[in-house]
Structure formats: C-alpha cells, structure tokens
Design an enzyme around this catalytic site. Structure first.
Site, PDB file in Angstrom:
ATOM      1  N   HIS A   1       0.816  -1.337   0.059  1.00  0.00           N
ATOM      2  CA  HIS A   1       0.083  -0.020  -0.044  1.00  0.00           C
ATOM      3  C   HIS A   1       0.810   1.234  -0.058  1.00  0.00           C
ATOM      4  O   HIS A   1       1.856   1.116   0.567  1.00  0.00           O
ATOM      5  CB  HIS A   1      -0.832  -0.120   1.178  1.00  0.00           C
ATOM      6  CG  HIS A   1      -1.911   1.081   1.263  1.00  0.00           C
ATOM      7  ND1 HIS A   1      -1.579   2.276   1.589  1.00  0.00           N
ATOM      8  CD2 HIS A   1      -3.117   0.705   0.675  1.00  0.00           C
ATOM      9  CE1 HIS A   1      -2.841   2.906   1.386  1.00  0.00           C
ATOM     10  NE2 HIS A   1      -3.693   2.075   0.970  1.00  0.00           N
TER      11      HIS A   1
ATOM     12  N   GLU B   1      -4.174   1.822  -7.075  1.00  0.00           N
ATOM     13  CA  GLU B   1      -4.487   2.932  -6.041  1.00  0.00           C
ATOM     14  C   GLU B   1      -3.625   4.139  -6.659  1.00  0.00           C
ATOM     15  O   GLU B   1      -2.411   4.334  -5.903  1.00  0.00           O
ATOM     16  CB  GLU B   1      -4.163   2.545  -4.865  1.00  0.00           C
ATOM     17  CG  GLU B   1      -5.257   1.492  -4.234  1.00  0.00           C
ATOM     18  CD  GLU B   1      -5.560   1.850  -2.792  1.00  0.00           C
ATOM     19  OE1 GLU B   1      -6.913   1.654  -2.611  1.00  0.00           O
ATOM     20  OE2 GLU B   1      -4.593   2.218  -1.876  1.00  0.00           O
TER      21      GLU B   1
HETATM   22  P1  13P Z   1      -9.824   6.198   0.541  1.00  0.00           P
HETATM   23  O1  13P Z   1     -11.018   5.467   0.070  1.00  0.00           O
HETATM   24  O2  13P Z   1      -9.922   6.694   2.098  1.00  0.00           O
HETATM   25  O3  13P Z   1      -9.336   7.386  -0.181  1.00  0.00           O
HETATM   26  O4  13P Z   1      -8.584   5.223   0.856  1.00  0.00           O
HETATM   27  C1  13P Z   1      -8.031   4.303  -0.327  1.00  0.00           C
HETATM   28  C2  13P Z   1      -7.100   3.452   0.271  1.00  0.00           C
HETATM   29  O5  13P Z   1      -6.018   3.815   0.541  1.00  0.00           O
HETATM   30  C3  13P Z   1      -7.779   2.141   0.150  1.00  0.00           C
HETATM   31  O6  13P Z   1      -6.401   0.973   0.245  1.00  0.00           O
END
Ligand code: 13P
Length: 256
Positions: free
Chosen positions: A93, A165
């Site tokens: 992450h 992401e």
């Molecule tokens: P948000 O949905 O709060 O933007 O976070 C996304 C995230 O990092 C999920 O792993």
C-alpha cells in the site's frame, strides 16, 4: 470472475469497535455469491474477528505482514502466523511505501511469503501526483507491478489481486482528487497489457484488477463499470457501515 469489495480500515477502530462493526455488517449482508466482500481490520483485531466472522459472507485481510516466517524480528507478524486467520493480505500500500519506506524488493518478498503461506496478496501499485505530472505513470506501474511479482512463479501470478491505487486519489476527504473512469481504464488496460506481454494472455485475463482511491457510494457504480475493473479497495467510506453496505449492494447490482 468474482467482484471484490475490500474495506481497508487502516489505523482505525479499537478491537471492540471493530467487533461491533463486523457484527452489524454480518447481520445486514446476505450471502452474495458473486461478490467477495473482504475487510482488513487493524492487526490486533484479526484474531478475535477471525472467530466471529462468517466466511460464507465475507473474508478477512491483514493490512501488512513481514516476509520472514519466524525469528528475531521484533514487532513483526508473519504470514505463517496469519495463516488460518486471514484469506488475504494487502501488500505494498502506498502508505507502507511512503510512510514506512517499503521498497519494491520488500514488497516482492512479502508477495512471495503470502503465496507460500496460502494467503492471497492484494498487491497495491500506483503513481504519485508528481509522477503523473511528469508523464511517468506507465513506467511506475510497470516497475511496481513486475517487481512486485518478481519473487513468485508465473503459475502463481493470477492468484494475486492487483490494486491500482493512484496516490493522488487517496483520501479525497483530505483534499485528494478523484480519478476519472477514463484515467482508471487506461492504467487497468496497461496492467493487463504488461501481464500479457510477460506472463501470457490467459494469466492477464485471469488476474483480478481492483481500483482504490476515494471510492464512495456515489462513484462506486461508475468505477465498477470501468472496463477491466474487477473490484474496489475502499478506505474512508468503508469505515461507515451504511456506505460500505451500499457499495457492496452496488457491486451486486452491477454484476446482475
Ligand atoms: P480512501 O478510500 O480513503 O481514499 O483510501 C483508499 C485506500 O487507500 C484503500 O486502500
């Protein structure tokens, strides 16, 4: 392929709060066979929640783990220890990469340790805002994806869930931007092209690709219908039961 809805709780909820949330969510959710619901509570809650969860309705994920199985690694938890408690683990992450300094090599070892311990890795990749501005998105995606998969055999690649992401789209509540469906589609297509080029068409087809970044009930439907997207990784909205349940119901609707 199933649709995956994963709630990453990050550093939120006490064990008691996590247990109450799970209880309410289990009560509210029917068993959606084609939607795989996964929650990733803080590590301290994994053991009690693993006793409480109904695995027909949802699964547990860890948010992180260390790649060595045992030994002198103070403060760490291994995939071996998580085996039996969780079915998934989020790996790489951006908060781990940028706050805790995890590099691609460490991410690759963690992906391999997860696979070795029969835990499905959710491999997160994504460019920062400045990388996007400088036109480096494709290179960053290629580097993070291929190095993340570099310690596992080709036959295991399709077991990994890849989560795109973009760092600039995480936490819109704190000022991040929202990714557009077109921006997501472009990167998801690229991910599959890279997988096809390196591991072949079948692996590229079979590997699930999720999107994460400020997903909420109002944009979940649009994100889930982006070509090639097989699910969502939800942060802030996943902490609010009614919103997370809404997103799951949207996934069910989009599927049928
Ligand atoms: P948000 O949905 O709060 O933007 O976070 C996304 C995230 O990092 C999920 O792993």
């Amino acid at each position: 392929m199933k649709t995956y809805i994963v709630g990453n709780w990050k550093l939120n909820f006490t064990v008691g709060e996590a247990s109450i949330y799970l209880h309410k969510l289990l009560k509210r959710l029917p068993n959606y066979r084609d939607v795989e619901v996964v929650v990733a509570p803080p590590s301290v809650a994994l053991q009690p929640l693993s006793l409480q969860i109904d695995r027909h309705k949802m699964k547990l994920a860890a948010q992180n783990a260390f790649y060595r199985d045992y030994g002198a690694f103070t403060g760490e938890t291994s995939f071996t220890q998580l085996h039996g408690l969780v079915d998934y683990c989020i790996i790489g992450h951006s908060e781990r990469r940028y706050i805790f300094g995890e590099d691609d090599k460490m991410v690759a070892k963690k992906v391999a340790a997860a696979v070795r311990n029969k835990i499905t890795p959710i491999l997160c990749i994504g460019e920062t805002e400045s990388e996007r501005t400088f036109g480096e998105t494709a290179d960053v995606i290629r580097d993070q994806l291929l190095s993340g998969l570099s310690e596992i055999g080709a036959e295991d690649v399709s077991k990994v869930l890849v989560a795109y992401e973009p760092v600039w789209a995480i936490s819109s509540a704190k000022g991040a931007k929202l990714a557009s469906p077109d921006e997501i589609a472009e990167v998801v297509k690229l991910v599959r092209e890279i997988l096809k080029e390196v591991y072949g068409g079948e692996t590229a087809e079979k590997t699930a690709v999720l999107f994460g970044g400020s997903v909420n009930p109002s944009n979940a439907g649009a994100y889930l219908t982006v070509p090639g997207v097989n699910g969502l990784l939800v942060g802030g909205s996943g902490l609010i039961l009614s919103q997370f349940a809404d997103i799951i119901e949207t996934a069910k609707r989009v599927r049928s």
